[in-house]
Design an enzyme around this catalytic site. Structure first.
Site, PDB file in Angstrom:
ATOM      1  N   SER A 261      32.640   6.776 -34.005  1.00 18.55           N
ATOM      2  CA  SER A 261      33.434   7.928 -34.517  1.00 18.55           C
ATOM      3  C   SER A 261      33.326   9.241 -34.212  1.00 18.55           C
ATOM      4  O   SER A 261      32.208   9.688 -33.303  1.00 18.55           O
ATOM      5  CB  SER A 261      33.364   7.837 -36.144  1.00 18.55           C
ATOM      6  OG  SER A 261      32.113   8.089 -36.453  1.00 18.55           O
TER       7      SER A 261
ATOM      8  N   THR B  96      22.861   8.813 -23.909  1.00 18.31           N
ATOM      9  CA  THR B  96      24.241   8.760 -25.008  1.00 18.31           C
ATOM     10  C   THR B  96      23.705   9.072 -26.548  1.00 18.31           C
ATOM     11  O   THR B  96      23.459  10.194 -26.893  1.00 18.31           O
ATOM     12  CB  THR B  96      24.519   7.014 -25.037  1.00 18.31           C
ATOM     13  OG1 THR B  96      23.281   6.370 -25.051  1.00 18.31           O
ATOM     14  CG2 THR B  96      25.201   6.758 -23.810  1.00 18.31           C
TER      15      THR B  96
ATOM     16  N   THR C 127      19.616  -0.590 -24.964  1.00 18.20           N
ATOM     17  CA  THR C 127      20.472  -0.225 -24.140  1.00 18.20           C
ATOM     18  C   THR C 127      19.667   0.637 -23.299  1.00 18.20           C
ATOM     19  O   THR C 127      19.612   1.937 -23.646  1.00 18.20           O
ATOM     20  CB  THR C 127      21.553   0.504 -24.883  1.00 18.20           C
ATOM     21  OG1 THR C 127      22.374  -0.582 -25.470  1.00 18.20           O
ATOM     22  CG2 THR C 127      22.766   0.881 -24.000  1.00 18.20           C
TER      23      THR C 127
ATOM     24  N   GLU D 278      16.231   5.011 -32.248  1.00 13.90           N
ATOM     25  CA  GLU D 278      17.162   5.894 -33.399  1.00 13.90           C
ATOM     26  C   GLU D 278      16.565   5.885 -34.572  1.00 13.90           C
ATOM     27  O   GLU D 278      16.399   4.880 -35.443  1.00 13.90           O
ATOM     28  CB  GLU D 278      18.668   4.984 -33.405  1.00 13.90           C
ATOM     29  CG  GLU D 278      19.218   5.117 -31.834  1.00 13.90           C
ATOM     30  CD  GLU D 278      20.508   4.286 -31.892  1.00 13.90           C
ATOM     31  OE1 GLU D 278      21.334   4.540 -30.830  1.00 13.90           O
ATOM     32  OE2 GLU D 278      20.475   3.148 -32.494  1.00 13.90           O
TER      33      GLU D 278
ATOM     34  N   ASN E 136      24.240   4.342 -36.180  1.00 11.38           N
ATOM     35  CA  ASN E 136      25.001   3.104 -35.845  1.00 11.38           C
ATOM     36  C   ASN E 136      26.248   2.835 -36.465  1.00 11.38           C
ATOM     37  O   ASN E 136      27.032   2.299 -36.152  1.00 11.38           O
ATOM     38  CB  ASN E 136      24.110   2.092 -35.760  1.00 11.38           C
ATOM     39  CG  ASN E 136      23.113   2.017 -34.399  1.00 11.38           C
ATOM     40  OD1 ASN E 136      23.453   1.844 -33.409  1.00 11.38           O
ATOM     41  ND2 ASN E 136      21.911   2.456 -34.731  1.00 11.38           N
TER      42      ASN E 136
END
Length: 408
Positions: free
Chosen positions: A408, A162, A199, A280, A403
């Site tokens: 979007s 992802t 995740t 991230e 995040n």
């Protein structure tokens, strides 16, 4: 299609050359779950005789796929097994619709592959709270089943990404009684990473023969020393799934074998560290070693308090040797600590001892440690023999950017 993000500066140089695991075949495809033209679904089909073990999130809002997988563990291995994974949508917080999506997908996989539906597992990762367009996935299952092949594990690793910036894989080869056993695994994970589990989706395959109960116990135990010792942002996912498939195709019984256990742990540690390295926005890989605690459990509590502290993590991002923030994190953890027995080091630089800054400490030495891409923080509580090691990354503005724009 979403704009790809720059590869993490902490990423391995390349995806590893994973060995073929006899008894399992893979395929991946673009189903358009969220983005058009992006590979976002993978199918793995295992031969009869495959034992399946799994460890899953303990979130109270876990997803429909997780609940279905948990219910199916421990079944007969006679008819083999299959797993289908999609990215782009987590099928979490979707109520009865989510359960229906799982039922539709597992039924379609069973029909195409001949694997009984009670041995068909699924997983989904991505946005929470949006209905999964399972019809798009179901429409691809025939195609996937038609192109299954043994050497397609790297494609499967890419299909489950992802916000990951690189595909994650690891492997080990183990000698048992003069014969060879192979282990290979893939993982995805970048944010919403914290123990119980993180995740994350992780799939490990071996050609060893291991009894299901022993395989389950070994996976859970090893998870506590690997995936349950990492954190990126302290947030536990609704979708975390770690599954281990032992096909038995090598004919080598590895039940209770120490060499096999060590090989599995190497693979799981490597994959868990890769998840942190792809945190991230991460620019620093951080190992936190806690010793001298009242117990191992207390040591882990302290380690995670440090690893999850936004103040510690932003200081690391700014290359600031602010040891006071480590003291703060220890003090708030809730585990036993004594200010006047505490010692802290950055790498091999002793920063504080016996509750006070070390007389030999110089700020420029600590600052030099903080400039490294891989940082070790050592804490000794001076209370007992308890010890633990956990891993995390820094917290940068890029984490916020990723995040804030995730949907979007």
């Amino acid at each position: 299609m979403a704009k790809p993000m720059p590869v993490s500066p902490l990423a391995p140089a390349s995806f590893p050359d994973l060995p073929v695991i006899k008894g399992v075949r893979f395929a991946s495809a673009a189903a358009g779950v969220k983005y058009q033209g992006r590979t976002d679904v993978m199918l793995a089909v295992m031969d009869p005789g495959t034992a399946v073990a799994g460890v899953f999130t303990r979130s109270k809002t876990r997803s429909a796929p997780v609940l279905d997988c948990q219910a199916k563990l421990g079944g007969s291995a006679d008819a083999g097994a299959a797993i289908l994974v999609n990215s782009g949508n987590s099928n979490a917080f979707t109520g009865h619709y989510g359960q229906n999506s799982v039922a539709e997908i597992t039924a379609a996989v069973a029909t195409e592959t001949g694997v009984p539906v009670e041995r068909v597992f699924t997983a989904s990762t991505g946005v929470i709270g949006e209905p999964l367009p399972h019809d798009r996935i179901v429409a691809k299952i025939g195609e996937l089943n038609g192109v299954l092949e043994e050497g397609a594990l790297e494609g499967a690793a890419k299909a489950i990404m992802t916000t990951d910036t690189f595909a994650k894989g690891s492997c080990a080869t183990v000698g048992i009684d003069g014969k060879t056993v192979k282990i290979a695994g893939i993982a995805k994970g970048s944010g919403m990473i914290a123990p119980d589990m993180a995740t994350m989706l992780v799939y490990i395959f071996t050609d060893a023969k291991v009894e299901q109960g022993a395989l389950q116990a070994q996976l859970a135990e090893t998870c506590n020393r690997s995936f349950n010792c990492i954190t990126v942002d302290s947030d536990t996912s609704t979708s975390d799934s770690l599954m281990l498939f032992a096909t038995g195709a090598s004919g080598v019984d590895a039940t209770g074998n120490a060499e096999f256990a060590a090989g599995l742990e190497r693979v799981m540690l490597d994959l868990s560290h890769q998840v942190v390295r792809d945190g991230e926005g991460a620019t620093k890989f951080v190992e936190i070693q806690v010793t001298g605690a009242a117990s191992d459990a207390d040591a882990k509590v302290h380690g995670m308090a440090i690893a999850n502290s936004p103040l510690v993590k932003t200081a690391i991002a700014g290359e600031d040797p602010n040891w006071g923030r480590v003291v703060m994190a220890i003090g708030k953890s809730g585990a036993a600590a004594d200010r006047d027995l505490l010692s802290i080091s950055f790498g091999d630089v002793l920063v504080a001892e016996k509750g006070w800054v070390s007389p030999a400490y110089k700020e420029e030495l600590g600052a030099a440690e903080m400039k490294k891409q891989e940082i070790i923080i050592k804490v000794d509580l001076g209370l007992g023999s308890g010890a633990a090691t956990v891993w995390t990354c820094d917290l940068t503005h890029q984490y916020i950017s990723i995040n804030a724009d995730y949907r979007s």
